[in-house]
Design a protein around this motif. Structure first.
Motif, mmCIF file in Angstrom:
data_model
loop_
_atom_site.group_PDB
_atom_site.id
_atom_site.type_symbol
_atom_site.label_atom_id
_atom_site.label_comp_id
_atom_site.label_asym_id
_atom_site.label_seq_id
_atom_site.Cartn_x
_atom_site.Cartn_y
_atom_site.Cartn_z
ATOM 1 N N THR A 117 34.377 40.235 50.629
ATOM 2 C CA THR A 117 34.211 39.894 49.222
ATOM 3 C C THR A 117 35.557 39.936 48.511
ATOM 4 O O THR A 117 36.558 40.425 49.053
ATOM 5 C CB THR A 117 33.251 40.871 48.539
ATOM 6 O OG1 THR A 117 33.851 42.180 48.507
ATOM 7 C CG2 THR A 117 31.919 40.952 49.284
ATOM 8 N N ARG A 119 36.317 41.851 46.044
ATOM 9 C CA ARG A 119 36.656 43.253 45.839
ATOM 10 C C ARG A 119 37.216 43.879 47.116
ATOM 11 O O ARG A 119 38.212 44.615 47.080
ATOM 12 C CB ARG A 119 35.417 44.030 45.379
ATOM 13 C CG ARG A 119 35.716 45.465 44.948
ATOM 14 C CD ARG A 119 34.414 46.222 44.653
ATOM 15 N NE ARG A 119 33.593 45.503 43.700
ATOM 16 C CZ ARG A 119 33.751 45.577 42.371
ATOM 17 N NH1 ARG A 119 34.718 46.331 41.867
ATOM 18 N NH2 ARG A 119 32.953 44.908 41.562
ATOM 19 N N GLU A 147 39.637 43.032 36.906
ATOM 20 C CA GLU A 147 39.280 42.809 35.501
ATOM 21 C C GLU A 147 40.088 41.665 34.920
ATOM 22 O O GLU A 147 39.550 40.806 34.201
ATOM 23 C CB GLU A 147 39.518 44.091 34.696
ATOM 24 C CG GLU A 147 39.154 43.952 33.229
ATOM 25 C CD GLU A 147 39.372 45.237 32.450
ATOM 26 O OE1 GLU A 147 39.184 45.207 31.221
ATOM 27 O OE2 GLU A 147 39.724 46.255 33.081
ATOM 28 N N GLU A 150 38.963 37.962 35.813
ATOM 29 C CA GLU A 150 37.767 37.426 35.151
ATOM 30 C C GLU A 150 36.866 36.655 36.120
ATOM 31 O O GLU A 150 36.291 35.622 35.767
ATOM 32 C CB GLU A 150 38.151 36.530 33.972
ATOM 33 C CG GLU A 150 38.835 37.258 32.829
ATOM 34 C CD GLU A 150 39.011 36.379 31.612
ATOM 35 O OE1 GLU A 150 38.184 35.470 31.400
ATOM 36 O OE2 GLU A 150 39.977 36.591 30.865
ATOM 37 N N GLY A 152 34.135 37.912 37.276
ATOM 38 C CA GLY A 152 32.759 38.306 36.997
ATOM 39 C C GLY A 152 32.030 38.783 38.241
ATOM 40 O O GLY A 152 32.576 39.507 39.073
ATOM 41 N N HIS A 153 30.790 38.331 38.385
ATOM 42 C CA HIS A 153 29.990 38.772 39.536
ATOM 43 C C HIS A 153 30.499 38.203 40.859
ATOM 44 O O HIS A 153 30.094 38.650 41.927
ATOM 45 C CB HIS A 153 28.519 38.391 39.337
ATOM 46 C CG HIS A 153 28.282 36.906 39.271
ATOM 47 N ND1 HIS A 153 28.416 36.181 38.111
ATOM 48 C CD2 HIS A 153 27.940 36.008 40.239
ATOM 49 C CE1 HIS A 153 28.148 34.918 38.350
ATOM 50 N NE2 HIS A 153 27.854 34.773 39.635
ATOM 51 N N PHE A 154 31.423 37.222 40.795
ATOM 52 C CA PHE A 154 31.963 36.655 42.030
ATOM 53 C C PHE A 154 32.879 37.622 42.772
ATOM 54 O O PHE A 154 33.221 37.377 43.928
ATOM 55 C CB PHE A 154 32.727 35.359 41.736
ATOM 56 C CG PHE A 154 31.835 34.162 41.539
ATOM 57 C CD1 PHE A 154 31.272 33.512 42.626
ATOM 58 C CD2 PHE A 154 31.561 33.699 40.265
ATOM 59 C CE1 PHE A 154 30.437 32.414 42.449
ATOM 60 C CE2 PHE A 154 30.733 32.604 40.076
ATOM 61 C CZ PHE A 154 30.164 31.958 41.165
ATOM 62 N N ASP A 156 32.100 40.250 44.011
ATOM 63 C CA ASP A 156 31.335 40.797 45.131
ATOM 64 C C ASP A 156 30.718 39.700 45.998
ATOM 65 O O ASP A 156 29.827 39.963 46.813
ATOM 66 C CB ASP A 156 30.235 41.739 44.608
ATOM 67 C CG ASP A 156 30.815 42.990 43.961
ATOM 68 O OD1 ASP A 156 31.653 43.640 44.614
ATOM 69 O OD2 ASP A 156 30.459 43.289 42.810
ATOM 70 N N ALA A 157 31.201 38.480 45.825
ATOM 71 C CA ALA A 157 30.786 37.356 46.675
ATOM 72 C C ALA A 157 31.837 37.145 47.760
ATOM 73 O O ALA A 157 33.008 37.503 47.589
ATOM 74 C CB ALA A 157 30.634 36.088 45.836
ATOM 75 N N TYR A 162 34.753 30.984 47.400
ATOM 76 C CA TYR A 162 35.574 30.776 46.212
ATOM 77 C C TYR A 162 36.150 29.362 46.182
ATOM 78 O O TYR A 162 36.480 28.786 47.216
ATOM 79 C CB TYR A 162 36.746 31.759 46.189
ATOM 80 C CG TYR A 162 36.391 33.179 45.806
ATOM 81 C CD1 TYR A 162 35.075 33.630 45.800
ATOM 82 C CD2 TYR A 162 37.384 34.090 45.454
ATOM 83 C CE1 TYR A 162 34.762 34.927 45.462
ATOM 84 C CE2 TYR A 162 37.093 35.389 45.113
ATOM 85 C CZ TYR A 162 35.767 35.812 45.115
ATOM 86 O OH TYR A 162 35.473 37.102 44.780
#
Length: 277
Positions: A117, A119, A147, A150, A152-154, A156-157, A162
């Motif tokens: 991911t 992260r 942060e 930006e 967002g929830h991506f 953790d994708a 991407y």
């Protein structure tokens, strides 16, 4: 004390030569094979190599505060030079003297794992970028970078999902999370959207003031004028011109208009006095 507080250049490149070795194969008749074996069996069996000379005797230096735009058309040697300076490629001749630490970010991401991911990649890359930082400091750098990106929830994708713009956001955020003595950025801005480029401009102002020197490779004139204070124009692995950002940009745009770089083998025409000014 920061390692770049010195009157010595941060980077010195002296007489740098870099070649790539290629093997060429072609169809030959049976008669040619026998004749060549009789004349030169070693070369016939192992097939002689061709050399591509990508950097030809480059010499320049960078001091603290230099923000250099590296310009030139495809095949001019920009990425090869960046990889040689960052230690990824070893030149056959010449020296690269770096006083301090170098961080490099390329348009083709190096080190990011497609199945992890955003992260997880951020944690991995921060360990590679900042090996001397404590676990607490690394965690802060990761959180700040994510942060700022930006995504967002991506975050953790999986990275493989991407877009190029999202990859650019993550890479830029991580590379500029902490100042370095020398930062190399090779066409990473070109893939970011206009909003994030504007956001990065303010971040880069602070980053550059705290860093030693920066080398940018970009095809965006507006970004180059906003960020850089000098330029280097490459053609066929040689420095065609080095100087103020306006003079180099003017020469680059002039030669582009002439189509001087339409062929990798075309000679670079001499710059007129009006262009050099």
């Amino acid at each position: 004390m920061n390692s770049f507080i010195t009157y010595d250049p941060i980077l010195e490149v002296r007489n740098l030569h870099l070649t790539y070795q290629l093997r060429s194969y072609r169809e030959r008749t049976l008669r040619e094979v026998f004749v060549n074996l009789a004349r030169n069996p070693v070369n016939t069996i192992f097939n002689p190599r061709n050399e591509i000379h990508v950097l030809r005797g480059l010499s320049f230096s960078l001091k603290k505060g230099d923000r250099v735009a590296l310009m030139g058309f495809n095949g001019s040697g920009k990425t090869s030079l960046c990889r040689a300076v960052s230690g990824i490629l070893r030149p056959q001749l010449g020296t690269v003297l770096l006083r301090g630490e170098c961080r490099s970010l390329f348009g083709t991401p190096v080190g990011f794992h497609p199945n992890l991911t955003g992260r997880e990649n951020a944690k991995l890359m921060c360990r590679l970028y900042f090996p001397k930082e404590s676990p607490t400091s690394l965690s802060d750098l990761v959180n700040e970078s994510l942060e700022f990106s930006e995504l967002g929830h991506f975050v953790d994708a999986p990275y493989e999902t991407y877009s190029q713009g999202m990859k650019s956001r993550l890479g830029l955020s991580l590379a500029t999370a902490k100042p370095h003595d020398l930062l190399i950025m090779d066409e990473v801005y070109d893939q970011a959207d206009a909003y994030f480029r504007a956001k990065m401009a303010a971040r880069m102002d602070r980053f550059i003031n705290l860093s030693g020197a920066v080398i940018f490779v970009s095809h965006l004139p507006e970004f180059i004028r906003q960020t850089c204070n000098q330029g280097i124009l490459l053609h066929q692995g040689k420095i065609q011109l080095q100087g103020s950002i306006e003079s180099v940009l003017k020469s680059y745009e002039f030669l582009n208009g002439l189509g001087a770089f339409s062929s990798l083998n075309s000679p670079c025409p001499p710059l007129s006095a009006s262009v050099r000014s």
